[in-house]
Enzyme design. Sequence first.
Site, PDB file in Angstrom:
ATOM      1  N   HIS B  52      51.461 -12.855  32.923  1.00 37.09           N
ATOM      2  CA  HIS B  52      52.419 -13.721  32.395  1.00 37.09           C
ATOM      3  C   HIS B  52      52.992 -13.409  31.038  1.00 37.09           C
ATOM      4  O   HIS B  52      52.341 -12.325  30.540  1.00 37.09           O
ATOM      5  CB  HIS B  52      51.343 -15.086  31.839  1.00 37.09           C
ATOM      6  CG  HIS B  52      51.015 -15.924  32.976  1.00 37.09           C
ATOM      7  ND1 HIS B  52      51.748 -16.819  33.570  1.00 37.09           N
ATOM      8  CD2 HIS B  52      49.734 -16.013  33.570  1.00 37.09           C
ATOM      9  CE1 HIS B  52      51.155 -17.396  34.538  1.00 37.09           C
ATOM     10  NE2 HIS B  52      49.925 -16.982  34.906  1.00 37.09           N
ATOM     11  N   VAL B 177      21.924 -10.400  35.783  1.00 41.16           N
ATOM     12  CA  VAL B 177      21.203 -10.524  34.458  1.00 41.16           C
ATOM     13  C   VAL B 177      20.337 -11.759  34.440  1.00 41.16           C
ATOM     14  O   VAL B 177      20.805 -12.714  34.709  1.00 41.16           O
ATOM     15  CB  VAL B 177      22.142 -10.605  33.402  1.00 41.16           C
ATOM     16  CG1 VAL B 177      21.561 -11.040  31.857  1.00 41.16           C
ATOM     17  CG2 VAL B 177      22.886  -9.202  33.100  1.00 41.16           C
TER      18      VAL B 177
END
Lengths: 417, 502
Positions: B52, B177
């Site tokens: 963008h 994790v």
Amino acid sequence: MMKTKYDSIIIGGGPAGLAAAIKAKELGLKVLLLENRDVLGGIPLQCLHPGFGLHYFKEDLTGTEFIYRFINKFQEMGIEHFTNAHLTEIENISDNEKRLKVITSKGLQNFTTKTIIYTTGARERHLYEIGITGKRFPGIFTAGEAQTMMDIYGIMPGKEIVIVGSGDVGLIMARRFALEGATVKAVIELMPFPGGLTRNVVQCLDDFGIPLYLSHSVRRVEGRSSVEKVIISKVNEKLEVIEGTEKEIKCDTVVVAAGLVPYIKILEKIGVVKDPATKGPIVNEYLETLIPGVFTAGNALVINDLVDHVVEQGELAALGASEFVKNDGIPASRWIRVFRGENVRLLVPHYLSGKRDVTIYARVRKPMKKVTIRFPEIGKKMRLPVVKPAEMVSVRLRKEEIQKAVDRITMEVLSNE
Amino acid sequence: MEKKKVVIIGAGVVGSAIARVLSRYENLEVTVLERNIDVGWGTSKANSAVVHPGHEDDQKKYPLRAKFCAKGNRIWHSWAEELDVPIKWPGEIMLAFSVRDLEKLQYYLDLAEKNGVPDVKIVYQDELRELEPNVSPDAIAGLWAPTAGLLAPWDAVISLIENSVDNGVKLHTETEVKDVVVEDGKVKGVQTNNGFFEADIIINAAGLYADVISKKVGINFDITPRKGEYYLIDEDVKERVKRIVHQVPTELTKGVYISETVEGNILIGPSAVNLPLDAKDDVSTTEKYLDYIWESAKKLVAKLPPKSSVIKTFAGLRAEPPSGRWIIEAYDNPKGFINAAGMRSPALASSPAVAEYIAKELIGKKLGVELVEKKNWNPYRKGIKKFKILDDKEKERLIKENPKYGNVLCMCKEVTEAEIIEAIERMKKIGIKTISLDGVKFRTTSMFGWCQGSFCRVRIARVVANYLGIPEWEIPVKDGKTSYGVGDVKAFFNTKQGVDEA
């Protein structure tokens, strides 16, 4: 880079291509065949079921047996060919000269030829083309991929199967899975009638107790990390979903047999004109496309029901190539266009010269009993007890009959009642 | 020199960009942890792929998005070159169909100036149609932003990780994790299914799951999965767009886009639907929103490709933070914990600038780590040679050197056996443990074309199987749990018949 001028290069070593190559060689042409896979034979290699060759050999053969008759003959004749050859481009230099760019493991090859016979077969329509939503899981296969997995590579795709589409490919795969001990939960068909041959509905579904859901649409495939179920709905006569008829079928594998599309992208790039009905090229009675010297046959031309038709077309295209080479083009003083009339969904060929007998291959739109096939412009009529979309109607028109036409012939399928 | 251990959680485009930037420094020891079997398989693999320009975010509402987008867009020019990532800069047009839309264009034009986005202007009739001949006849004007780009987002991630690993970063895939260990207000490391990783600095770039990670250290927010569905269209259709064409954005979304991808396909989408917090794996497509996208797209262009040219529909999930504001912060407690969370659009464009900011401002200034540049840092990475786009002489040379280049396996995208093998070797090189068909697909674009792999997948599976020395049916497709088949045809039959047990 090597340069050799051939009379005819055949693209694709399936039944149409092998039959074309053998015929062309018999007619004295200098022939080369290019096959994209590592072996010759195409799709019939993986068709372990019978039903092949009833017309051509008057014998009931398996696909593998059928195609090996051609492969063996092809090899005995010592026809020049490449496997693992990928055609990237055709350059249409003139009516009499086409240049082909091909990738092979021996390097890039440029071939020149007077004619091309394009027999690359078809591509399968897949899940996204038929509007099924849900996750993109592993465990969703086209029928052809599943068949290649099982019968060329020995891989079992899944254990609980739902088949989308009841064309011959779908029916045959239902039985194939059942024979290997998988559970085929259902075959789902959008139309109110089966897409495949009656003998296949009986032998592949009925004999194995496999349920066929007619007038049903597969809406979604659901599951967490793999396929767990499909959701189907009933459709009305306009093929619109009837809300509130949703039903789920548990399965671990979805096999999409939603039809075939001629695989002719490279031909389109050189400007071959397509018939919106067949999605294959528009052709004359020698199966020559609107680009002079470019012929086509088999499923690249029109989706066939029987391999017997495919090899017939291959041989006809070879005859066309031979005429082309002899006469520097297909000789014709005029072309008569063949039009689709009532209840004719598609037909080939599209143009006739009136100089030779021609077989018209057609498919009807809807099933009908007690019909008359009519060609009003030439006053030809024949009666058939039944016609079905799954089964091609082939009609032989004699040249004297064709000559009666001024500039057009229409084919109609009308009810006798 | 004392080395600081840095753990980056998540190998999406944000985590990978951070890894690359941090790999420049001598005194940082960087480890990237990724729960999937491959990199870039979350939000990064299914989005609009737009770099963008940066004129759509109001500084007052979205300060970080406004700050980093235009800058990131600029950096992508040099990064794409260094990393050999296919990128193009077609520019984008936001279309106005009414006077109200025109007012919106003016609003975004003002933002362009505030955010430092160059050359943005409103174009009318002739100029609009010259820029994009296929624009809808109903469009009365457009906001033209020439700096908009397109890349393949998975290429971006793969290249960033390959370059990072070349510069010493360690990647651990299939590593999730479970806990973040903090002592005396400072981070100590992360506990995973794959053991404990010590860390002085932990960067949370866990995408859709960044909220879960952040909550483990008591910094609470929710990341909402926001679904976007897309259509991918066959590369050979006649109905195309030159530019990235889209509608005026809404609060929820930047709206439906039509663009031509770097692969030459036409991409149409997305929708924007917030899902429940526990639906972070729901990438299913729906009839409802696919229909919505198609109807929206019809309004944008004069000629939309026919539905029959759709080769794929798919959905991706964006990581939507509260109020749409990115959370890019280092904290006093726990010290060493950095969030790069809620990285919804325009994160792809902004990621290089975000990574620079995290290095210089957050790690350098806020955490006070003096950053020492490596003398031998290598900014360059070469992509897999795409046989299809080479000239004949080069093709000829490659086949002579390695005949596997002469074996085209994927017909639609003309991908050769040599490229498939190179993809596998590269996966192994960056430390991927599970080689999958999707891993091969994203690296080579094989199975990406018209037939969607129905011709070639089985042949590619054989090449992978031969390379790995496992049966073809065992090859993982999308993750370690799903395999291409369920067994050998006859073995399955035999088991069912009790033959195996006999």
